[in-house]
Design a protein around this motif. Structure first.
Motif, PDB file in Angstrom:
ATOM      1  N   ILE A   2       0.851  -1.186   0.000  1.00  0.00           N
ATOM      2  CA  ILE A   2       0.000   0.000   0.000  1.00  0.00           C
ATOM      3  C   ILE A   2       0.887   1.236   0.000  1.00  0.00           C
ATOM      4  O   ILE A   2       1.761   1.388   0.842  1.00  0.00           O
ATOM      5  CB  ILE A   2      -0.918   0.007   1.231  1.00  0.00           C
ATOM      6  CG1 ILE A   2      -1.839  -1.210   1.209  1.00  0.00           C
ATOM      7  CG2 ILE A   2      -1.738   1.285   1.281  1.00  0.00           C
ATOM      8  CD1 ILE A   2      -2.664  -1.365   2.442  1.00  0.00           C
ATOM      9  N   ARG A   4       1.345   5.539   0.060  1.00  0.00           N
ATOM     10  CA  ARG A   4       0.776   6.631   0.844  1.00  0.00           C
ATOM     11  C   ARG A   4       0.535   7.841  -0.045  1.00  0.00           C
ATOM     12  O   ARG A   4       1.371   8.184  -0.869  1.00  0.00           O
ATOM     13  CB  ARG A   4       1.738   7.036   1.960  1.00  0.00           C
ATOM     14  CG  ARG A   4       1.801   6.042   3.080  1.00  0.00           C
ATOM     15  CD  ARG A   4       2.725   6.480   4.187  1.00  0.00           C
ATOM     16  NE  ARG A   4       2.403   7.833   4.625  1.00  0.00           N
ATOM     17  CZ  ARG A   4       3.264   8.630   5.237  1.00  0.00           C
ATOM     18  NH1 ARG A   4       4.482   8.228   5.484  1.00  0.00           N
ATOM     19  NH2 ARG A   4       2.907   9.837   5.623  1.00  0.00           N
ATOM     20  N   HIS A  30     -12.785   7.343  -3.380  1.00  0.00           N
ATOM     21  CA  HIS A  30     -11.904   6.620  -4.290  1.00  0.00           C
ATOM     22  C   HIS A  30     -11.797   7.374  -5.609  1.00  0.00           C
ATOM     23  O   HIS A  30     -12.761   7.951  -6.095  1.00  0.00           O
ATOM     24  CB  HIS A  30     -12.452   5.212  -4.555  1.00  0.00           C
ATOM     25  CG  HIS A  30     -11.644   4.464  -5.566  1.00  0.00           C
ATOM     26  ND1 HIS A  30     -12.085   4.263  -6.848  1.00  0.00           N
ATOM     27  CD2 HIS A  30     -10.428   3.885  -5.499  1.00  0.00           C
ATOM     28  CE1 HIS A  30     -11.171   3.578  -7.518  1.00  0.00           C
ATOM     29  NE2 HIS A  30     -10.157   3.344  -6.728  1.00  0.00           N
ATOM     30  N   VAL A  76      -2.761   0.253  -4.738  1.00  0.00           N
ATOM     31  CA  VAL A  76      -3.636   0.971  -3.813  1.00  0.00           C
ATOM     32  C   VAL A  76      -2.818   2.032  -3.094  1.00  0.00           C
ATOM     33  O   VAL A  76      -1.780   1.732  -2.501  1.00  0.00           O
ATOM     34  CB  VAL A  76      -4.272  -0.002  -2.792  1.00  0.00           C
ATOM     35  CG1 VAL A  76      -5.051   0.752  -1.731  1.00  0.00           C
ATOM     36  CG2 VAL A  76      -5.165  -1.007  -3.495  1.00  0.00           C
ATOM     37  N   LEU A  78      -3.148   5.043  -0.183  1.00  0.00           N
ATOM     38  CA  LEU A  78      -4.024   5.376   0.937  1.00  0.00           C
ATOM     39  C   LEU A  78      -3.696   6.737   1.518  1.00  0.00           C
ATOM     40  O   LEU A  78      -2.536   7.076   1.735  1.00  0.00           O
ATOM     41  CB  LEU A  78      -3.885   4.314   2.044  1.00  0.00           C
ATOM     42  CG  LEU A  78      -4.646   4.566   3.340  1.00  0.00           C
ATOM     43  CD1 LEU A  78      -6.142   4.574   3.101  1.00  0.00           C
ATOM     44  CD2 LEU A  78      -4.267   3.533   4.378  1.00  0.00           C
ATOM     45  N   ARG A 101      -5.174   1.817   8.654  1.00  0.00           N
ATOM     46  CA  ARG A 101      -4.118   1.089   7.923  1.00  0.00           C
ATOM     47  C   ARG A 101      -4.336  -0.414   8.011  1.00  0.00           C
ATOM     48  O   ARG A 101      -4.169  -1.143   7.019  1.00  0.00           O
ATOM     49  CB  ARG A 101      -2.743   1.450   8.474  1.00  0.00           C
ATOM     50  CG  ARG A 101      -2.218   2.760   7.961  1.00  0.00           C
ATOM     51  CD  ARG A 101      -0.764   2.976   8.366  1.00  0.00           C
ATOM     52  NE  ARG A 101      -0.556   4.384   8.621  1.00  0.00           N
ATOM     53  CZ  ARG A 101      -0.492   4.960   9.808  1.00  0.00           C
ATOM     54  NH1 ARG A 101      -0.581   4.240  10.899  1.00  0.00           N
ATOM     55  NH2 ARG A 101      -0.314   6.253   9.932  1.00  0.00           N
ATOM     56  N   ILE A 104      -7.446  -1.474   5.806  1.00  0.00           N
ATOM     57  CA  ILE A 104      -7.119  -1.423   4.370  1.00  0.00           C
ATOM     58  C   ILE A 104      -6.148  -2.554   4.032  1.00  0.00           C
ATOM     59  O   ILE A 104      -6.279  -3.200   2.988  1.00  0.00           O
ATOM     60  CB  ILE A 104      -6.529  -0.048   3.984  1.00  0.00           C
ATOM     61  CG1 ILE A 104      -7.581   1.056   4.120  1.00  0.00           C
ATOM     62  CG2 ILE A 104      -5.942  -0.067   2.580  1.00  0.00           C
ATOM     63  CD1 ILE A 104      -8.664   1.054   3.074  1.00  0.00           C
ATOM     64  N   GLU A 108      -6.864  -5.306   1.109  1.00  0.00           N
ATOM     65  CA  GLU A 108      -6.192  -4.702  -0.046  1.00  0.00           C
ATOM     66  C   GLU A 108      -6.490  -5.446  -1.340  1.00  0.00           C
ATOM     67  O   GLU A 108      -6.678  -4.834  -2.397  1.00  0.00           O
ATOM     68  CB  GLU A 108      -4.681  -4.667   0.197  1.00  0.00           C
ATOM     69  CG  GLU A 108      -3.889  -4.091  -0.929  1.00  0.00           C
ATOM     70  CD  GLU A 108      -2.391  -4.173  -0.696  1.00  0.00           C
ATOM     71  OE1 GLU A 108      -1.662  -3.663  -1.560  1.00  0.00           O
ATOM     72  OE2 GLU A 108      -1.958  -4.733   0.315  1.00  0.00           O
ATOM     73  N   TRP A 116      -7.251   6.024  -2.506  1.00  0.00           N
ATOM     74  CA  TRP A 116      -8.307   5.837  -1.520  1.00  0.00           C
ATOM     75  C   TRP A 116      -8.051   6.794  -0.362  1.00  0.00           C
ATOM     76  O   TRP A 116      -6.938   6.861   0.147  1.00  0.00           O
ATOM     77  CB  TRP A 116      -8.320   4.410  -0.990  1.00  0.00           C
ATOM     78  CG  TRP A 116      -8.744   3.398  -2.000  1.00  0.00           C
ATOM     79  CD1 TRP A 116      -7.952   2.766  -2.897  1.00  0.00           C
ATOM     80  CD2 TRP A 116     -10.066   2.909  -2.215  1.00  0.00           C
ATOM     81  NE1 TRP A 116      -8.696   1.904  -3.669  1.00  0.00           N
ATOM     82  CE2 TRP A 116      -9.994   1.969  -3.265  1.00  0.00           C
ATOM     83  CE3 TRP A 116     -11.293   3.169  -1.623  1.00  0.00           C
ATOM     84  CZ2 TRP A 116     -11.121   1.304  -3.737  1.00  0.00           C
ATOM     85  CZ3 TRP A 116     -12.405   2.496  -2.083  1.00  0.00           C
ATOM     86  CH2 TRP A 116     -12.313   1.573  -3.132  1.00  0.00           C
TER      87      TRP A 116
END
Length: 153
Positions: A2, A4, A30, A76, A78, A101, A104, A108, A116
């Motif tokens: 994931i 950031r 999203h 993805v 986040l 976190r 998600i 994932e 997202w």
């Protein structure tokens, strides 16, 4: 893995989209795509060779081929928005970020690629949760986030 979201322009892009799912305390936004590149490219060092000694020859180069082969649109990214007006204590904000976190990360694979953003849209009742980082608050937030992500996916 994931990624950031760190640039404010990316947060603004995602938050302009209507929420994909809402719960009592959270909203999940999203946007299909990837984060914007930085405005300024990273500055290269003028002298690539350091003057502190000989170069190590026992270090193997890192193989980034698996990372480069990944489609950036399927990744993805986040971002989290936890305003102080809804979570006054930093301990509570940190607890909520950890719960987001974790939620998600658990789901994932079911999320489509893109940006997202999870936004805290209303505060948790301080009378019901007097401790800033109680386990009850963490469990309630975790359950609510799991349902929220399940609806969005």
């Amino acid at each position: 893995m994931i990624g950031r979201i760190v640039r404010s322009v990316d947060f603004e892009r995602v938050l302009r989209c209507p929420p994909r799912a809402r719960s009592a305390h959270f909203a999940l936004h999203h946007l299909a795509g990837v984060p914007t590149p930085p405005a300024k490219p990273l500055r290269k060092r003028e002298n690539e060779q350091l003057s502190t000694g000989e170069a190590r020859t026992d270090v193997l180069p890192v193989d980034d081929s698996a990372i480069q082969a990944e489609d950036p649109g399927s990744r993805v990214w986040l971002g989290m928005v936890i305003p102080k007006r809804h979570a006054r204590r930093s301990v509570t904000r940190s607890l909520l970020k950890r719960q987001i976190r974790a939620a998600i990360g658990r789901s994932e694979s079911s999320l489509s690629g893109g940006l997202w953003v999870v936004r805290l849209r209303s505060p948790f009742d301080r009378a019901a949760f007097p401790a800033a980082a109680s386990t009850a608050l963490g469990e309630l937030a975790g359950e609510e986030l799991a349902k929220l992500i399940q609806r969005a996916a």
